[in-house]
Scaffold this motif. Structure first.
Motif, PDB file in Angstrom:
ATOM      1  N   HIS A 178      84.423  92.894   4.659  1.00  0.00           N
ATOM      2  CA  HIS A 178      83.478  92.961   3.541  1.00  0.00           C
ATOM      3  C   HIS A 178      82.066  93.326   4.022  1.00  0.00           C
ATOM      4  CE1 HIS A 178      86.304  91.432   0.507  1.00  0.00           C
ATOM      5  NE2 HIS A 178      86.830  90.787   1.522  1.00  0.00           N
ATOM      6  N   GLY A 179      82.005  94.029   5.159  1.00  0.00           N
ATOM      7  CA  GLY A 179      80.757  94.637   5.577  1.00  0.00           C
ATOM      8  C   GLY A 179      79.823  93.795   6.398  1.00  0.00           C
ATOM      9  N   VAL A 180      80.267  92.631   6.887  1.00  0.00           N
ATOM     10  CA  VAL A 180      79.383  91.780   7.689  1.00  0.00           C
ATOM     11  C   VAL A 180      79.959  91.646   9.095  1.00  0.00           C
ATOM     12  CG1 VAL A 180      78.424  89.456   8.000  1.00  0.00           C
ATOM     13  CG2 VAL A 180      78.494  90.490   5.722  1.00  0.00           C
ATOM     14  N   ALA A 181      79.196  92.096  10.081  1.00  0.00           N
ATOM     15  CA  ALA A 181      79.576  91.917  11.484  1.00  0.00           C
ATOM     16  C   ALA A 181      79.177  90.508  11.899  1.00  0.00           C
ATOM     17  CB  ALA A 181      78.866  92.951  12.358  1.00  0.00           C
ATOM     18  N   ALA A 182      80.170  89.652  12.156  1.00  0.00           N
ATOM     19  CA  ALA A 182      79.896  88.226  12.357  1.00  0.00           C
ATOM     20  C   ALA A 182      80.495  87.723  13.658  1.00  0.00           C
ATOM     21  CB  ALA A 182      80.463  87.421  11.184  1.00  0.00           C
ATOM     22  N   ARG A 183      79.941  86.603  14.099  1.00  0.00           N
ATOM     23  CA  ARG A 183      80.479  85.908  15.266  1.00  0.00           C
ATOM     24  C   ARG A 183      80.499  84.415  14.966  1.00  0.00           C
ATOM     25  NH1 ARG A 183      76.752  83.363  18.504  1.00  0.00           N
ATOM     26  NH2 ARG A 183      78.187  83.447  20.267  1.00  0.00           N
ATOM     27  N   VAL A 184      81.324  83.702  15.694  1.00  0.00           N
ATOM     28  CA  VAL A 184      81.439  82.252  15.557  1.00  0.00           C
ATOM     29  C   VAL A 184      80.999  81.611  16.861  1.00  0.00           C
ATOM     30  CG1 VAL A 184      83.007  80.303  15.203  1.00  0.00           C
ATOM     31  CG2 VAL A 184      83.313  82.409  13.875  1.00  0.00           C
ATOM     32  N   GLY A 185      80.082  80.653  16.784  1.00  0.00           N
ATOM     33  CA  GLY A 185      79.590  79.967  17.963  1.00  0.00           C
ATOM     34  C   GLY A 185      79.497  78.474  17.734  1.00  0.00           C
ATOM     35  N   SER A 186      78.891  77.783  18.671  1.00  0.00           N
ATOM     36  CA  SER A 186      78.783  76.322  18.591  1.00  0.00           C
ATOM     37  C   SER A 186      77.350  75.858  18.433  1.00  0.00           C
ATOM     38  CB  SER A 186      79.397  75.679  19.843  1.00  0.00           C
ATOM     39  OG  SER A 186      78.723  76.136  21.011  1.00  0.00           O
ATOM     40  N   ALA A 187      76.417  76.787  18.145  1.00  0.00           N
ATOM     41  CA  ALA A 187      75.014  76.405  18.068  1.00  0.00           C
ATOM     42  C   ALA A 187      74.225  77.425  17.261  1.00  0.00           C
ATOM     43  CB  ALA A 187      74.414  76.292  19.471  1.00  0.00           C
ATOM     44  N   PHE A 188      73.118  76.974  16.708  1.00  0.00           N
ATOM     45  CA  PHE A 188      72.070  77.858  16.200  1.00  0.00           C
ATOM     46  C   PHE A 188      70.962  77.839  17.249  1.00  0.00           C
ATOM     47  CE2 PHE A 188      73.865  76.413  12.047  1.00  0.00           C
ATOM     48  CZ  PHE A 188      74.286  77.653  11.585  1.00  0.00           C
ATOM     49  N   GLY A 189      70.827  78.899  18.003  1.00  0.00           N
ATOM     50  CA  GLY A 189      69.854  78.874  19.089  1.00  0.00           C
ATOM     51  C   GLY A 189      70.271  77.851  20.135  1.00  0.00           C
ATOM     52  N   THR A 190      69.378  76.924  20.453  1.00  0.00           N
ATOM     53  CA  THR A 190      69.670  75.884  21.443  1.00  0.00           C
ATOM     54  C   THR A 190      70.178  74.606  20.799  1.00  0.00           C
ATOM     55  OG1 THR A 190      67.369  75.091  21.391  1.00  0.00           O
ATOM     56  CG2 THR A 190      67.914  76.786  23.022  1.00  0.00           C
ATOM     57  N   ALA A 191      70.285  74.571  19.484  1.00  0.00           N
ATOM     58  CA  ALA A 191      70.716  73.360  18.779  1.00  0.00           C
ATOM     59  C   ALA A 191      72.237  73.330  18.674  1.00  0.00           C
ATOM     60  CB  ALA A 191      70.093  73.294  17.391  1.00  0.00           C
ATOM     61  N   LYS A 192      72.870  72.581  19.562  1.00  0.00           N
ATOM     62  CA  LYS A 192      74.322  72.460  19.543  1.00  0.00           C
ATOM     63  C   LYS A 192      74.764  71.695  18.294  1.00  0.00           C
ATOM     64  CE  LYS A 192      76.847  73.163  22.702  1.00  0.00           C
ATOM     65  NZ  LYS A 192      77.732  74.312  23.049  1.00  0.00           N
ATOM     66  N   LEU A 193      75.819  72.187  17.663  1.00  0.00           N
ATOM     67  CA  LEU A 193      76.360  71.522  16.491  1.00  0.00           C
ATOM     68  C   LEU A 193      77.281  70.376  16.914  1.00  0.00           C
ATOM     69  CD1 LEU A 193      77.219  74.611  14.275  1.00  0.00           C
ATOM     70  CD2 LEU A 193      75.223  73.124  14.126  1.00  0.00           C
ATOM     71  N   PRO A 194      77.540  69.425  16.012  1.00  0.00           N
ATOM     72  CA  PRO A 194      78.486  68.356  16.342  1.00  0.00           C
ATOM     73  C   PRO A 194      79.844  68.922  16.729  1.00  0.00           C
ATOM     74  CG  PRO A 194      77.273  67.823  14.337  1.00  0.00           C
ATOM     75  CD  PRO A 194      76.931  69.247  14.679  1.00  0.00           C
ATOM     76  N   PRO A 195      80.590  68.222  17.579  1.00  0.00           N
ATOM     77  CA  PRO A 195      81.899  68.725  18.013  1.00  0.00           C
ATOM     78  C   PRO A 195      82.808  69.058  16.829  1.00  0.00           C
ATOM     79  CG  PRO A 195      81.266  66.816  19.318  1.00  0.00           C
ATOM     80  CD  PRO A 195      80.256  66.933  18.217  1.00  0.00           C
ATOM     81  N   GLY A 196      83.420  70.237  16.890  1.00  0.00           N
ATOM     82  CA  GLY A 196      84.312  70.654  15.826  1.00  0.00           C
ATOM     83  C   GLY A 196      83.635  71.428  14.718  1.00  0.00           C
ATOM     84  N   MET A 197      82.330  71.494  14.742  1.00  0.00           N
ATOM     85  CA  MET A 197      81.608  72.284  13.755  1.00  0.00           C
ATOM     86  C   MET A 197      81.208  73.609  14.397  1.00  0.00           C
ATOM     87  SD  MET A 197      78.380  71.089  11.370  1.00  0.00           S
ATOM     88  CE  MET A 197      79.163  69.494  11.117  1.00  0.00           C
ATOM     89  N   ARG A 198      81.223  74.676  13.605  1.00  0.00           N
ATOM     90  CA  ARG A 198      80.929  76.000  14.139  1.00  0.00           C
ATOM     91  C   ARG A 198      79.797  76.669  13.363  1.00  0.00           C
ATOM     92  NH1 ARG A 198      83.660  74.037  17.498  1.00  0.00           N
ATOM     93  NH2 ARG A 198      85.734  74.688  18.206  1.00  0.00           N
ATOM     94  N   ALA A 199      79.029  77.477  14.073  1.00  0.00           N
ATOM     95  CA  ALA A 199      77.985  78.303  13.463  1.00  0.00           C
ATOM     96  C   ALA A 199      78.544  79.702  13.240  1.00  0.00           C
ATOM     97  CB  ALA A 199      76.758  78.364  14.350  1.00  0.00           C
ATOM     98  N   VAL A 200      78.473  80.172  12.015  1.00  0.00           N
ATOM     99  CA  VAL A 200      78.906  81.534  11.702  1.00  0.00           C
ATOM    100  C   VAL A 200      77.647  82.338  11.410  1.00  0.00           C
ATOM    101  CG1 VAL A 200      80.232  83.001  10.150  1.00  0.00           C
ATOM    102  CG2 VAL A 200      81.076  80.704  10.738  1.00  0.00           C
ATOM    103  N   THR A 201      77.398  83.357  12.216  1.00  0.00           N
ATOM    104  CA  THR A 201      76.208  84.188  12.053  1.00  0.00           C
ATOM    105  C   THR A 201      76.623  85.655  11.993  1.00  0.00           C
ATOM    106  OG1 THR A 201      75.831  84.275  14.439  1.00  0.00           O
ATOM    107  CG2 THR A 201      74.713  82.531  13.212  1.00  0.00           C
ATOM    108  N   GLY A 202      75.885  86.434  11.223  1.00  0.00           N
ATOM    109  CA  GLY A 202      76.245  87.836  11.116  1.00  0.00           C
ATOM    110  C   GLY A 202      75.183  88.650  10.422  1.00  0.00           C
ATOM    111  N   ILE A 203      75.401  89.973  10.388  1.00  0.00           N
ATOM    112  CA  ILE A 203      74.478  90.910   9.770  1.00  0.00           C
ATOM    113  C   ILE A 203      75.275  91.875   8.893  1.00  0.00           C
ATOM    114  CG2 ILE A 203      72.818  92.783  10.147  1.00  0.00           C
ATOM    115  CD1 ILE A 203      72.036  91.423  12.744  1.00  0.00           C
ATOM    116  N   ARG A 204      74.781  92.113   7.686  1.00  0.00           N
ATOM    117  CA  ARG A 204      75.411  93.078   6.789  1.00  0.00           C
ATOM    118  C   ARG A 204      75.162  94.485   7.315  1.00  0.00           C
ATOM    119  NH1 ARG A 204      78.771  93.224   2.024  1.00  0.00           N
ATOM    120  NH2 ARG A 204      78.617  95.358   1.348  1.00  0.00           N
ATOM    121  N   THR A 205      76.224  95.230   7.554  1.00  0.00           N
ATOM    122  CA  THR A 205      76.071  96.565   8.133  1.00  0.00           C
ATOM    123  C   THR A 205      75.843  97.596   7.043  1.00  0.00           C
ATOM    124  OG1 THR A 205      78.473  96.841   8.086  1.00  0.00           O
ATOM    125  CG2 THR A 205      77.496  95.959  10.099  1.00  0.00           C
TER     126      THR A 205
END
Length: 251
Positions: free
Chosen positions: A224-251
């Motif tokens: 649906h036009g969004v190049a995304a990745r899944v990680g474990s943090a926003f910047g240096t802020a680690k998320l709680p175990p088992g939670m994921r950060a989904v970040t991406g950009i609309r192409t």
């Protein structure tokens, strides 16, 4: 079921805003390319992340499915912006210290998101949807609402979230005028707030989170036009175990 009714909304606002505070710097870094654009926040709660977005100068439409949460956000943001013209549970338009904010009651996946230059969310908001199909519909709705070059930054619960908490004991937290006891799996959490007459009022809410295989999300968003990745943090802020950060950009 309506999540975050009055008592739990109050407790969450007073005792759990630190997650948004930790995530805010990393999210603001991601939003740097769209500064001056419109940011839609999904599940704004009592406005903990909203404050950071406004202080950074963003225009924000902050949404939540809970009327009680929106009422708390209206009060909190009005305290930051005393010149606000309207304070309501489902809509607020006001001048903020640097940015501008509007509050809207909105429930995913059925309510359509407005077109935006960024969509953000913390607190694994879409994990509260009824099933995996609803989670996927919400993700697709976010992708389609983003304008070209738009930024996505949300957190979500992975399947690992449940595995790590299997058999977890009861936990509790207490503040000066609130307490919450959480029992995982079968029993519902119990929430305590003063009743104003020298006693404590007990409320109950059962929250169910849908856990998904987050490794499948980039392909879904990519379709649906969004190049995304899944990680474990926003910047240096680690998320709680088992939670994921989904970040991406609309192409």
């Amino acid at each position: 079921m309506e999540y975050y009714q009055h008592d739990l909304a109050l407790v969450h606002a007073r005792g759990f805003g630190q997650h948004a505070d930790r995530c805010a710097p990393g999210i603001l870094d991601l939003l740097a390319p769209v500064r001056g654009g419109l940011v839609v926040e999904v599940g704004c709660g009592a406005g903990a992340l909203t404050r950071h977005l406004l202080a950074a100068g963003h225009r924000v439409i902050a949404t939540d499915a809970s009327a009680a949460m929106l009422a708390l956000a209206a009060d909190a943001l009005a305290a930051d912006a005393p010149a606000a013209d309207a304070l309501a549970a489902d809509a607020l338009a006001a001048d903020a210290p640097d940015g501008e904010v509007e509050l809207r009651q909105l429930t995913l996946p059925d309510d359509r998101l407005p077109a935006a230059d960024a969509i953000v969310s913390v607190g694994h908001v879409i994990s509260y949807l009824p099933d995996a199909a609803a989670v996927n519909r919400a993700l697709v709705g976010m992708a389609e609402a983003l304008r070209p070059g738009g930024v996505l930054a949300i957190d979500i619960c992975d399947l690992q979230f449940g595995r790590l908490r299997a058999g977890q004991d009861t936990s509790g937290r207490v503040g000066p005028d609130w307490a919450v006891i959480a029992e995982y799996s079968t029993p519902a959490p119990e929430v305590f707030v003063p009743d104003g007459a020298g006693a404590w009022r007990r409320s109950r809410e059962r929250h169910e989170n849908v856990l998904v295989d987050t490794s499948l999300i980039p392909a879904l968003l990519g379709a649906h036009g969004v190049a995304a990745r899944v990680g474990s943090a926003f910047g240096t802020a680690k998320l709680p175990p088992g939670m994921r950060a989904v970040t991406g950009i609309r192409t």
